[in-house]
Design an enzyme around this catalytic site. Structure first.
Site, short mmCIF file in Angstrom:
data_model
loop_
_atom_site.label_atom_id
_atom_site.label_comp_id
_atom_site.label_asym_id
_atom_site.label_seq_id
_atom_site.Cartn_x
_atom_site.Cartn_y
_atom_site.Cartn_z
N HIS A 31 0.84 -1.20 0.00
CA HIS A 31 0.00 0.00 0.00
C HIS A 31 0.87 1.25 0.00
CE1 HIS A 31 -3.93 -2.01 1.21
NE2 HIS A 31 -3.04 -2.99 1.20
N ASP A 48 -5.98 5.74 1.72
CA ASP A 48 -6.12 4.35 1.34
C ASP A 48 -7.54 3.91 1.67
OD1 ASP A 48 -5.71 1.56 1.11
OD2 ASP A 48 -3.59 1.86 1.58
#
Ligand code: UDP
Length: 475
Positions: free
Chosen positions: A19, A120
């Protein structure tokens, strides 16, 4: 541009390798486009970065901020509902305080006022805080459009009675999801879909968080239109704005040229072992199998030994990443056979963490045995390296379906015994080489076109920057 006029974007990744890296690439691209970028790490990932001294050297224009996730030091931070719920409860006040302190800083002129947040999509605290403080928020999803689209269809599948299922057949097809016809199976859904109660809190939590992503000002995906055209317009119609800007690592390379080389490979929470590149230099072109199962997978020692025998029996030299903690139940190196310890051997080279992009781009590498994490799949596509996929969890299954059945640039490892591993390696590295190479070249060309001037991802990135500037102008 004067600091106070610059739009200021606050970016927050889930503190995991797969990520952090794409978000750092996007951060760098936005910074190159003239935006002021703050990048928020949790204390844990910030420590790992700064230990490696990569942060300021390789990303000099990004302003790194650090917040506590509010969880106890010894919390396992395993990817379970408790972790995400814990973050929602505990990280929220820390994130809010950070935004308030950035607001105070802007009053002194030391940084511009915050224009928007890019968070995110798996972070359960960001949307609430953004709403409370009245800051526009965009979500960033590290998965493919296909996996996301499958996820967004879970409520519909429950309504239609396709979920839950009780016959235990994970290979049964899922029907009626436009864009996923012919490839979508129960196995390609998130693991929690095997639960017998469709109203289970885990399902409600994750599906709720995913739907929340589509309600933000825009959804940013690390993919490109031409790769997932059957799904992208469906995802697009489910959200406010869709920005497909990938493959981000290649996007950075194309925009920054030589300067990008270190940036793309430095967004790493691990210490990279560059020496293996010298070993690759000594190998024949296209002769080496690169093996890596990413940053999350864990395997038993016996499973790993089957892979080892399969690799050795194939006769191909290999470069294999076995990260610390990747073997279940093995904390240190004690109990691990010598053959699996880091270092070069007569058959191959084992490292704890490789400079993956450089490895895949190396002329000696001929195939990639991968867990099919989305980052690895994109990197393999760009480097034109065919894949042998060993899906492990989550999106790996649908990614494997695409590699194998849609793009035809690799195979799925049907089992992980030594004989299956050996045969798969030989089939990809020898027998079917030409077939894969033709499809590989085609997909890689699409990726290259999408990020070049006028290409879809390039235009979408410009649009994202433009839309952020519009927020600033009207604020
Ligand atoms: N990676 C790396 N070196 C390694 C193994 C992985 O740099 O030895 C990087 C890889 O380039 C990719 C990321 O780690 O960008 C892994 O992301 P992916 O989505 O493939 O899998 P995850 O780790 O999230 O399961």
């Amino acid at each position: 541009m004067e600091k106070k006029q610059q739009p200021h974007v606050v970016m927050v990744p889930l503190p995991l390798q797969g990520h952090v890296k794409p978000l750092l690439c996007l951060a760098q691209l936005l910074s190159e486009a003239g935006l002021y970028v703050s990048f928020v790490n949790t204390t844990q990932s910030h420590k790992r970065f700064t230990n490696l001294e990569t942060i300021t050297t390789h990303f000099p224009n990004i302003h790194f901020e650090c917040i506590s996730d509010g969880l106890p030091e010894d919390h396992p931070r395993a990817l379970l509902t408790e972790y995400f719920e814990g973050m929602k409860r505990e990280t929220t006040p820390h994130f809010k305080e950070l935004l308030l302190s950035l607001g105070r800083k802007s009053l002194t002129g030391s940084s511009p006022p915050v224009t928007c947040i890019i968070a995110d999509g798996v972070l359960p605290f960001a949307v609430g805080v953004a709403e409370e403080l009245g800051i526009p928020i965009f979500s960033f999803c590290v998965h493919s459009a296909r996996f996301l689209w499958g996820y967004l269809n879970i409520p519909k599948l429950i309504e239609e009675g396709q979920l839950p299922f009780s016959d235990g057949n994970l290979y049964h097809s899922i029907n009626g999801v436009p864009g996923l016809e012919g490839i979508f199976r129960r196995k390609d859904l998130p693991e929690f879909c095997i639960l017998p109660d469709p109203h289970h809190p885990i399902i409600k939590f994750f599906v709720g968080e995913t739907i929340a992503m589509t309600k933000t000002s825009g959804l940013i995906l690390n993919t490109f239109d031409e790769l997932e055209d059957s799904c992208i317009h469906h995802v697009s119609s489910a959200c406010n704005n869709l920005y497909t800007v990938g493959p981000l690592h290649a996007h950075i390379n194309s925009k920054l040229g030589d300067r990008a080389r270190s940036i793309a490979s430095r967004g790493s929470l691990y210490s990279v072992e560059e020496k293996c590149l010298e070993w690759l230099d000594s190998q024949q072109p296209k002769s080496v199998l690169y093996v890596s199962f990413g940053s999350i997978t864990q395997t038993s020692l016996s499973q790993l030994m089957e892979f080892w025998h399969g690799l050795v029996n194939s006769g191909k030299p290999f470069l294999w990443v076995i990260r610390p903690g990747a073997i279940i139940g093995e904390e240190g190196n004690e109990g691990i056979p010598e053959d699996l310890l880091p270092g070069p051997t007569e058959r191959g080279y084992i490292v704890e963490w490789a400079p993956q992009e450089q490895v895949l781009a190396h002329h000696a590498v001929g195939a990639f045995l991968t867990h099919s994490g989305w980052g690895s799949v994109l990197e393999s596509i760009v480097a034109k390296i065919p894949m042998i996929c060993w899906p492990y969890m989550g999106d790996h299954y649908i990614n494997t379906q695409c590699v194998n059945k849609v793009w035809k640039i690799g195979v799925e490892l049907e089992a992980w015994d030594r004989s299956t591993v050996e045969k798969a390696i030989i089939s990809v590295m020898e027998t079917k080489k030409d077939d894969f190479q033709i499809s590989m070249d085609k997909v890689a060309k699409l990726a290259e076109d999408s990020i070049s001037k006028g290409g879809s991802s390039s235009q979408n990135l410009d649009k994202l920057v433009e839309d952020i500037r519009k927020i600033k102008a009207t604020a």
